[in-house]
Design an enzyme around this catalytic site. Structure first.
Site, mmCIF file in Angstrom:
data_model
loop_
_atom_site.group_PDB
_atom_site.id
_atom_site.type_symbol
_atom_site.label_atom_id
_atom_site.label_comp_id
_atom_site.label_asym_id
_atom_site.label_seq_id
_atom_site.Cartn_x
_atom_site.Cartn_y
_atom_site.Cartn_z
ATOM 1 C CB THR A 133 -0.904 0.007 1.249
ATOM 2 O OG1 THR A 133 -1.429 1.325 1.447
ATOM 3 C CG2 THR A 133 -0.155 -0.384 2.523
ATOM 4 C CD GLU A 135 -2.213 5.120 4.767
ATOM 5 O OE1 GLU A 135 -1.894 5.219 5.950
ATOM 6 O OE2 GLU A 135 -2.657 6.057 4.099
ATOM 7 C CE1 TYR A 157 -4.086 -1.816 5.873
ATOM 8 C CE2 TYR A 157 -3.075 0.266 5.236
ATOM 9 C CZ TYR A 157 -3.666 -0.939 4.889
ATOM 10 O OH TYR A 157 -3.840 -1.258 3.563
ATOM 11 C CE LYS A 161 -2.250 -4.338 4.012
ATOM 12 N NZ LYS A 161 -2.573 -5.342 2.999
HETATM 13 P P1 NAP Z 1 -11.614 -4.447 2.013
HETATM 14 O O1 NAP Z 1 -12.752 -4.082 1.127
HETATM 15 O O2 NAP Z 1 -11.563 -3.946 3.409
HETATM 16 O O3 NAP Z 1 -11.525 -6.050 2.039
HETATM 17 C C1 NAP Z 1 -10.704 -6.724 2.947
HETATM 18 C C2 NAP Z 1 -10.985 -8.194 2.845
HETATM 19 O O4 NAP Z 1 -10.156 -8.878 3.809
HETATM 20 C C3 NAP Z 1 -12.426 -8.589 3.189
HETATM 21 O O5 NAP Z 1 -12.803 -9.670 2.384
HETATM 22 C C4 NAP Z 1 -12.311 -9.033 4.643
HETATM 23 O O6 NAP Z 1 -13.314 -9.940 5.030
HETATM 24 C C5 NAP Z 1 -10.981 -9.744 4.583
HETATM 25 N N1 NAP Z 1 -10.363 -9.955 5.886
HETATM 26 C C6 NAP Z 1 -10.112 -9.049 6.857
HETATM 27 N N2 NAP Z 1 -9.490 -9.613 7.895
HETATM 28 C C7 NAP Z 1 -9.345 -10.917 7.586
HETATM 29 C C8 NAP Z 1 -8.784 -12.035 8.250
HETATM 30 N N3 NAP Z 1 -8.248 -11.926 9.463
HETATM 31 N N4 NAP Z 1 -8.803 -13.226 7.627
HETATM 32 C C9 NAP Z 1 -9.359 -13.380 6.414
HETATM 33 N N5 NAP Z 1 -9.911 -12.357 5.732
HETATM 34 C C10 NAP Z 1 -9.900 -11.150 6.307
HETATM 35 O O7 NAP Z 1 -10.225 -4.018 1.347
HETATM 36 P P2 NAP Z 1 -9.905 -3.691 -0.190
HETATM 37 O O8 NAP Z 1 -10.105 -2.226 -0.408
HETATM 38 O O9 NAP Z 1 -10.564 -4.662 -1.072
HETATM 39 O O10 NAP Z 1 -8.323 -3.895 -0.202
HETATM 40 C C11 NAP Z 1 -7.760 -5.181 -0.498
HETATM 41 C C12 NAP Z 1 -6.340 -5.242 0.033
HETATM 42 O O11 NAP Z 1 -5.561 -4.207 -0.570
HETATM 43 C C13 NAP Z 1 -6.208 -5.036 1.533
HETATM 44 O O12 NAP Z 1 -5.138 -5.844 1.963
HETATM 45 C C14 NAP Z 1 -5.848 -3.568 1.674
HETATM 46 O O13 NAP Z 1 -5.133 -3.361 2.865
HETATM 47 C C15 NAP Z 1 -4.993 -3.379 0.441
HETATM 48 N N6 NAP Z 1 -4.991 -2.032 -0.148
HETATM 49 C C16 NAP Z 1 -6.156 -1.407 -0.432
HETATM 50 C C17 NAP Z 1 -6.129 -0.175 -1.036
HETATM 51 C C18 NAP Z 1 -7.389 0.565 -1.394
HETATM 52 O O14 NAP Z 1 -7.303 1.773 -1.640
HETATM 53 N N7 NAP Z 1 -8.537 -0.099 -1.480
HETATM 54 C C19 NAP Z 1 -4.887 0.418 -1.380
HETATM 55 C C20 NAP Z 1 -3.723 -0.281 -1.083
HETATM 56 C C21 NAP Z 1 -3.772 -1.529 -0.474
HETATM 57 P P3 NAP Z 1 -14.751 -9.426 5.566
HETATM 58 O O15 NAP Z 1 -15.560 -9.154 4.329
HETATM 59 O O16 NAP Z 1 -15.195 -10.581 6.359
HETATM 60 O O17 NAP Z 1 -14.506 -8.189 6.373
HETATM 61 N N1 GDD Z 2 -12.374 7.331 6.554
HETATM 62 C C1 GDD Z 2 -12.457 8.670 6.669
HETATM 63 N N2 GDD Z 2 -13.601 9.210 7.194
HETATM 64 N N3 GDD Z 2 -11.417 9.430 6.259
HETATM 65 C C2 GDD Z 2 -11.553 10.775 6.354
HETATM 66 C C3 GDD Z 2 -12.700 11.378 6.871
HETATM 67 C C4 GDD Z 2 -13.781 10.574 7.318
HETATM 68 O O1 GDD Z 2 -14.806 11.048 7.786
HETATM 69 N N4 GDD Z 2 -12.523 12.732 6.824
HETATM 70 C C5 GDD Z 2 -11.318 12.944 6.310
HETATM 71 N N5 GDD Z 2 -10.713 11.760 6.034
HETATM 72 C C6 GDD Z 2 -9.355 11.589 5.495
HETATM 73 C C7 GDD Z 2 -8.458 10.657 6.302
HETATM 74 O O2 GDD Z 2 -7.941 11.324 7.457
HETATM 75 C C8 GDD Z 2 -7.398 10.341 5.258
HETATM 76 O O3 GDD Z 2 -6.436 11.377 5.221
HETATM 77 C C9 GDD Z 2 -8.182 10.357 3.926
HETATM 78 O O4 GDD Z 2 -9.431 10.983 4.226
HETATM 79 C C10 GDD Z 2 -8.433 8.997 3.315
HETATM 80 O O5 GDD Z 2 -9.018 8.155 4.304
HETATM 81 P P1 GDD Z 2 -9.607 6.701 3.927
HETATM 82 O O6 GDD Z 2 -10.576 6.810 2.819
HETATM 83 O O7 GDD Z 2 -10.071 6.092 5.213
HETATM 84 O O8 GDD Z 2 -8.362 5.931 3.327
HETATM 85 P P2 GDD Z 2 -6.832 5.831 3.758
HETATM 86 O O9 GDD Z 2 -6.054 6.647 2.772
HETATM 87 O O10 GDD Z 2 -6.633 6.107 5.181
HETATM 88 O O11 GDD Z 2 -6.552 4.287 3.536
HETATM 89 C C11 GDD Z 2 -7.013 3.610 2.358
HETATM 90 O O12 GDD Z 2 -6.041 3.696 1.351
HETATM 91 C C12 GDD Z 2 -4.808 3.019 1.643
HETATM 92 C C13 GDD Z 2 -3.886 3.245 0.449
HETATM 93 O O13 GDD Z 2 -3.241 4.466 0.560
HETATM 94 C C14 GDD Z 2 -7.325 2.167 2.739
HETATM 95 O O14 GDD Z 2 -7.958 1.551 1.664
HETATM 96 C C15 GDD Z 2 -6.060 1.399 3.067
HETATM 97 O O15 GDD Z 2 -6.372 0.014 3.248
HETATM 98 C C16 GDD Z 2 -5.086 1.557 1.894
HETATM 99 O O16 GDD Z 2 -3.883 0.878 2.182
#
Ligand code: NAP
Ligand code: GDD
Length: 383
Positions: A133, A135, A157, A161
């Site tokens: 990520t 992050e 987190y 990671k």
């Molecule tokens: P998500 O929607 O939160 O999905 C996470 C998945 O992991 C869900 O299926 C969840 O199951 C499962 N899970 C959580 N804890 C688990 C455990 N202990 N054992 C087995 N399964 C578990 O996340 P996503 O946005 O699809 O992201 C997918 C991956 O990419 C994650 O690893 C995230 O950290 C990473 N990532 C995401 C982003 C982004 O912007 N979306 C960016 C960079 C990296 P449940 O449905 O049961 O909760």
């Molecule tokens: N969730 C949330 N809720 N975020 C907020 C809010 C709110 O009400 N208001 C402001 N934010 C700001 C957070 O402080 C952060 O700076 C930004 O919005 C994005 O927050 P999220 O959408 O929660 O995502 P993230 O960037 O912290 O994390 C996501 O992206 C990562 C990749 O950079 C997640 O998907 C992580 O799993 C992933 O690794």
């Protein structure tokens, strides 16, 4: 012979899009799903096949990233050509509340998968994708961020990671595994979890337009994110595992936007202009102007009169409960390596992403409001 993929986190946003993508490519997809007290498969219900169907291309297994025995058994039984480790406790703010669990699932979980592949003698067969990520860059040391930018994680987190990232590199170097990290910047979609900022906004804007909610409270409005569409990003995951050599790739759009501007763009999608006033926790956004033709087209004429009366009112406020103890202020990625080596290009820009999310949420919220009204009618009937 079909290729076999194993996806952890198949019930999540990326898992659902990736499963659909791989099934279309002819794969047999196995997915690991956690046991929960309710069905938790909404995102993949359209792909689900009854266990009695012959030659299924989607098979679900109960499992958990914190359970080595179970992971080893599933990997042994399914003998995957490709493993996509997408499962994680993926919410940055929540990781401050559950740091130990996050380390276990998001850090050690990666080790459990790598070690299972090694112990089962699957190294020559199985390729591994680790969901790393942006992050990791946290307190950014370079702008834009690329594969060589030093990491500086800013949450439990991101620290978990970081372990996942380096143990993947280590197993690649130590045991010659085909194991790669995708360093993905934020990616969103209509399937995005409701508590991530983009989905929180598109849901709230839809509900405000439909008269279901007055105002939305946000955290830090000034942080900047590089947002892409999850559909584009799962194509990159697949492409990474098709390379002859394993490697690590940044996947990003190269454009960064504040949360404040994302809010403006989401309201603009329904023809509404908002204006921000005040500072810090006193900052608010006022409903300033409605382009009625756009509003009617996007939301519907039936909602216009009530909405018009709200001009001049506050629709966005700030609540410090959403602030993070340590914030990541700016993310912007340089995906040159992915573009040149994988030929990867995103198809969606931010406007197209917001349009996709808003259209979906307006439809969903209308349904919710209709069901709620229907529910009351049924209750009245029984009274
Ligand atoms: P998500 O929607 O939160 O999905 C996470 C998945 O992991 C869900 O299926 C969840 O199951 C499962 N899970 C959580 N804890 C688990 C455990 N202990 N054992 C087995 N399964 C578990 O996340 P996503 O946005 O699809 O992201 C997918 C991956 O990419 C994650 O690893 C995230 O950290 C990473 N990532 C995401 C982003 C982004 O912007 N979306 C960016 C960079 C990296 P449940 O449905 O049961 O909760
Ligand atoms: N969730 C949330 N809720 N975020 C907020 C809010 C709110 O009400 N208001 C402001 N934010 C700001 C957070 O402080 C952060 O700076 C930004 O919005 C994005 O927050 P999220 O959408 O929660 O995502 P993230 O960037 O912290 O994390 C996501 O992206 C990562 C990749 O950079 C997640 O998907 C992580 O799993 C992933 O690794």
């Amino acid at each position: 012979m079909s290729k076999v993929a194993l996806i952890t986190g198949i019930t999540g946003q990326d898992g659902a899009y990736l499963a659909e993508y791989l099934i279309k490519k002819g794969y047999i997809v196995h997915g690991i799903k956690r046991r929960s007290s309710m069905f938790n498969t909404d995102r993949i219900d359209h792909l689900y096949q009854d266990p009695h169907v012959e030659n299924r291309n989607l098979i679900l297994h109960y499992g958990d990233l914190t359970d080595s025995l179970n992971l080893t058994r599933i990997i042994g039984e399914t003998q995957p050509d490709e493993i996509y480790n997408l499962a994680a406790m993926s919410h940055v703010k929540v990781s401050f509340d559950t740091p130990e669990y996050t380390a276990n699932a998001d850090g050690l979980g990666v080790l459990r998968i790598l070690e299972a592949v090694r112990l089962l003698n699957l190294i020559p067969k199985t390729r591994i994708y680790q969901a790393s990520t942006s992050e990791l860059y946290g307190l950014v040391q370079e702008v834009p961020q690329k594969e060589t930018t030093p990491f500086y994680p800013r949450s439990p987190y991101a620290v978990a990671k970081l372990y996942g990232y380096w143990i993947t590199v280590n197993y690649r170097e130590a045991y010659k595994m085909h194991a790669s990290n995708g360093i993905l910047f934020n990616h969103e979609s209509p399937l995005r979890g409701e508590t991530f900022v983009t989905r929180k906004v598109t849901r709230a804007v839809s509900r405000i337009a439909l008269g279901m909610q007055e105002k939305v409270y946000m955290g830090n409005l000034s942080s900047k994110r590089d947002w892409g569409h999850a559909k584009d990003y799962v194509r990159a995951m697949y492409a990474i595992l098709q390379q002859d050599e394993p490697s690590d790739y940044v996947i990003a759009t190269g454009i960064t936007t504040t949360i404040r501007d994302f809010l403006k763009m989401a309201f603009a999608e329904i023809g509404v202009e908002i204006v921000f006033k005040g500072e810090s926790v006193k900052e608010v956004a006022i409903l300033n102007y409605i382009d009625e033709n756009v509003f009617i087209k996007r939301v519907g004429e039936a909602y216009l009169d009530a909405f018009r009366k709200r001009i001049g009112e506050e629709v966005v406020g700030v609540d410090p409960q959403y602030f993070r103890p340590t914030e990541v202020d700016l993310l912007i990625g340089d995906a040159t390596k992915a573009r040149t080596r994988l030929g990867w290009e995103p198809k969606y820009d931010l406007n197209a992403l917001i349009e996709d999310m808003m259209l979906n949420d307006i439809k969903l919220m209308k349904k919710e409001s209709y069901l709620r009204k229907g529910g009351y009618e049924i209750l009245n009937y029984f009274e």
